[in-house]
Design a protein around this motif. Structure first.
Motif, mmCIF file in Angstrom:
data_model
loop_
_atom_site.group_PDB
_atom_site.id
_atom_site.type_symbol
_atom_site.label_atom_id
_atom_site.label_comp_id
_atom_site.label_asym_id
_atom_site.label_seq_id
_atom_site.Cartn_x
_atom_site.Cartn_y
_atom_site.Cartn_z
ATOM 1 N N HIS A 181 0.853 -1.190 0.000
ATOM 2 C CA HIS A 181 0.000 0.000 0.000
ATOM 3 C C HIS A 181 0.888 1.238 0.000
ATOM 4 O O HIS A 181 1.827 1.327 0.801
ATOM 5 N N ILE A 182 0.591 2.196 -0.863
ATOM 6 C CA ILE A 182 1.354 3.440 -0.872
ATOM 7 C C ILE A 182 1.079 4.240 0.399
ATOM 8 O O ILE A 182 1.980 4.847 0.973
ATOM 9 N N VAL A 183 -0.167 4.252 0.847
ATOM 10 C CA VAL A 183 -0.517 4.936 2.085
ATOM 11 C C VAL A 183 -0.623 3.896 3.192
ATOM 12 O O VAL A 183 -1.433 2.972 3.118
ATOM 13 N N GLY A 184 0.214 4.018 4.217
ATOM 14 C CA GLY A 184 0.237 3.049 5.291
ATOM 15 C C GLY A 184 -0.922 3.203 6.255
ATOM 16 O O GLY A 184 -1.729 4.141 6.163
ATOM 17 N N ALA A 185 -0.993 2.301 7.208
ATOM 18 C CA ALA A 185 -2.064 2.325 8.202
ATOM 19 C C ALA A 185 -2.041 3.598 9.037
ATOM 20 O O ALA A 185 -3.068 4.033 9.565
ATOM 21 N N ASP A 186 -0.854 4.219 9.136
ATOM 22 C CA ASP A 186 -0.730 5.455 9.914
ATOM 23 C C ASP A 186 -1.016 6.696 9.083
ATOM 24 O O ASP A 186 -0.886 7.827 9.581
ATOM 25 N N GLY A 187 -1.386 6.515 7.799
ATOM 26 C CA GLY A 187 -1.696 7.644 6.939
ATOM 27 C C GLY A 187 -0.496 8.275 6.265
ATOM 28 O O GLY A 187 -0.648 9.248 5.526
ATOM 29 N N ARG A 188 0.689 7.712 6.487
ATOM 30 C CA ARG A 188 1.883 8.254 5.861
ATOM 31 C C ARG A 188 2.157 7.567 4.526
ATOM 32 O O ARG A 188 2.002 6.349 4.419
ATOM 33 N N PRO A 189 2.593 8.323 3.508
ATOM 34 C CA PRO A 189 2.888 7.707 2.208
ATOM 35 C C PRO A 189 4.256 7.035 2.213
ATOM 36 O O PRO A 189 5.192 7.506 2.865
ATOM 37 N N ALA A 190 4.360 5.922 1.495
ATOM 38 C CA ALA A 190 5.651 5.278 1.262
ATOM 39 C C ALA A 190 6.313 5.991 0.087
ATOM 40 O O ALA A 190 5.806 5.933 -1.038
ATOM 41 N N LEU A 191 7.416 6.666 0.335
ATOM 42 C CA LEU A 191 8.055 7.508 -0.667
ATOM 43 C C LEU A 191 9.346 6.872 -1.165
ATOM 44 O O LEU A 191 10.099 6.287 -0.387
ATOM 45 N N GLY A 192 9.589 6.983 -2.477
ATOM 46 C CA GLY A 192 10.832 6.473 -3.035
ATOM 47 C C GLY A 192 10.618 5.798 -4.369
ATOM 48 O O GLY A 192 9.564 5.910 -4.996
#
Length: 333
Positions: free
Chosen positions: A17-28
Motif C-alpha cells: 500500500h502506498i498509504v500506510g495504516a498510519d496515513g503516511r505515504p511510502a516515498l521512493g
C-alpha cells in the motif's frame, strides 16, 4: 551476478500500500506493481478534504508502440472535473503523421475510467471514440485510427515511483520497460503489423499543483530503455532498464531549443549514467486555453543515440537510434 540479484541490491520491492495504516505515504523508487493509491487515507500534513482531492487528483494511462515502420502513442486522462484522450500514428518510413486525434469527455465514469493499479483496465468512450487499455492489451476504435495490440511478459521489473509535490500533495507513477508487442495498427492509408515491436506504458496518479510543468523522455527496446523527467517530480521517476535489471538514475538535464523543438535535444543525467542526443522525426502539439485551465504541450517523437549505464562503475552501453519520445508540457488544471 544475474539481473534479479542486481535488482534486489538496487531497488526495494514495491509496498503493498502506498498509504500506510498510519496515513503516511511510502516515498521512493521501488521495483514492482502499483496496487492502488488510496489518497483518502492520507493523514496530515499530506491529507486533504474530498473536494480538494477531486480538483487536484490527476490520473493518466499512456501507451507507446514502436516498430521499424510505425510509432503510436495513446493516452487516457482524468482531470477530476473533465476527461480527455489522444492518440496518433506516425509512419517512420516517410515521416507522415497518419492519424492525430483528441477527444474530450465528461467527468468521472461517464466517459472515462483510469486504472488505479497496474493490473487494472482504463477506458474512454464518447461519440465514435473508444479506447481500452488493459494489463496486456490496447484497443482503439475511432474514425481516424484502429489498434489491436497485445503486450507480452515484461523482461524487466516495473518501476513504481512515489514522492511529494510542491503545491500539491503526493504523486505515484508506474513505468514499464520494453514489452514484447504483437497486433496491428490500421489507418486510412495502410495496415501496420506490430509483431516484433516494443510497447511501454505510463500509469500515473497524483494530487498535483494547480500549475504543473515537466520535461520527459522515454525510449525502450527489450534489453535497454530509460525514463527521465525534470520538473514537478524532480528525479523521482528517473531510471534505466538494462538486460532485465532496473536502476535508478540521478537528476536529468534537458538542453533544447524551445523555439525549434524539432532540432536535436541533448539529455544527460548528473550521476554520469546517461548521455544521449534525441533526433526528432515529427511531433504532436496542442495548445489550449479554457480560461480556468490551460495546456501547452509538445511531444516530439524520434530516436535516441548515445550511451547509458546502471552505475558510474559500469561500462557505457551504446544506444543507437532507439525509438521514443520527449515532451515539454505546462498545465494549469
Amino acid at each position: 551476478m544475474n539481473g534479479i540479484a542486481d535488482l534486489r541490491a538496487t531497488l526495494p520491492p514495491a509496498p503493498a500500500h502506498i498509504v500506510g495504516a498510519d496515513g503516511r505515504p511510502a516515498l521512493g523508487r521501488f521495483a514492482g506493481a502499483l496496487q492502488g493509491c488510496d489518497w483518502e487515507r492520507l493523514a496530515r500534513p499530506h491529507g486533504r478534504n474530498a473536494l480538494w482531492r477531486r480538483l487536484h487528483n490527476k490520473r493518466w494511462h499512456y501507451v507507446a508502440l514502436a516498430t521499424e515502420r510505425i510509432f503510436c502513442a495513446v493516452a487516457i486522462v482524468d482531470l477530476g472535473w473533465m476527461s480527455t484522450c489522444f492518440g496518433y500514428a506516425f509512419d517512420r518510413g516517410d515521416g507522415d503523421m497518419m492519424a492525430n486525434f483528441s477527444e474530450d469527455g465528461l467527468p468521472g465514469r461517464l466517459s472515462v475510467d483510469v486504472a488505479t493499479s497496474a493490473g487494472g483496465t482504463s477506458r474512454f468512450e464518447r461519440r465514435a471514440t473508444r479506447i481500452e487499455i488493459g494489463p496486456d492489451t490496447l484497443t482503439v476504435r475511432c474514425p481516424w485510427l484502429e489498434i489491436d495490440a497485445s503486450f507480452g511478459t515484461a523482461p524487466a521489473p516495473l518501476l513504481l515511483a512515489t514522492g511529494l509535490v510542491q503545491g500539491g500533495s503526493v504523486h505515484a507513477t508506474q513505468k514499464s520497460g520494453g514489452l514484447p508487442l504483437s497486433g496491428e495498427v490500421r489507418t486510412w492509408r495502410d495496415e501496420y503489423p506490430l509483431d516484433g515491436g516494443v510497447a511501454s506504458f505510463d500509469l500515473s496518479n497524483g494530487l498535483l499543483a494547480r500549475e504543473t510543468a515537466w520535461r520527459w523522455a522515454s525510449a525502450h527496446a527489450l534489453d535497454v530503455g530509460f525514463n527521465l523527467q525534470a520538473g514537478y517530480f524532480g528525479a523521482s521517476e528517473n531510471a534505466v532498464w538494462l538486460d532485465g535489471a532496473l536502476y535508478p538514475l540521478g537528476p536529468a538535464r534537458f538542453i533544447v531549443d524551445r523555439k525549434d523543438v524539432l532540432a536535436p535535444w541533448h539529455i544527460f543525467t548528473e550521476d554520469d549514467c546517461l548521455d544521449v542526443v534525441f533526433t526528432p522525426d515529427g511531433a504532436r502539439r496542442e495548445a489550449r486555453d479554457l480560461k480556468i485551465a490551460a495546456s501547452r504541450y509538445v511531444q516530439p517523437l524520434g530516436t535516441f543515440s548515445g550511451w547509458v549505464r546502471g552505475s558510474p562503475e559500469q561500462p557505457k552501453r551504446p544506444v543507437e537510434r532507439l525509438a521514443g519520445v520527449t515532451e515539454d508540457h505546462f498545465a494549469r488544471w
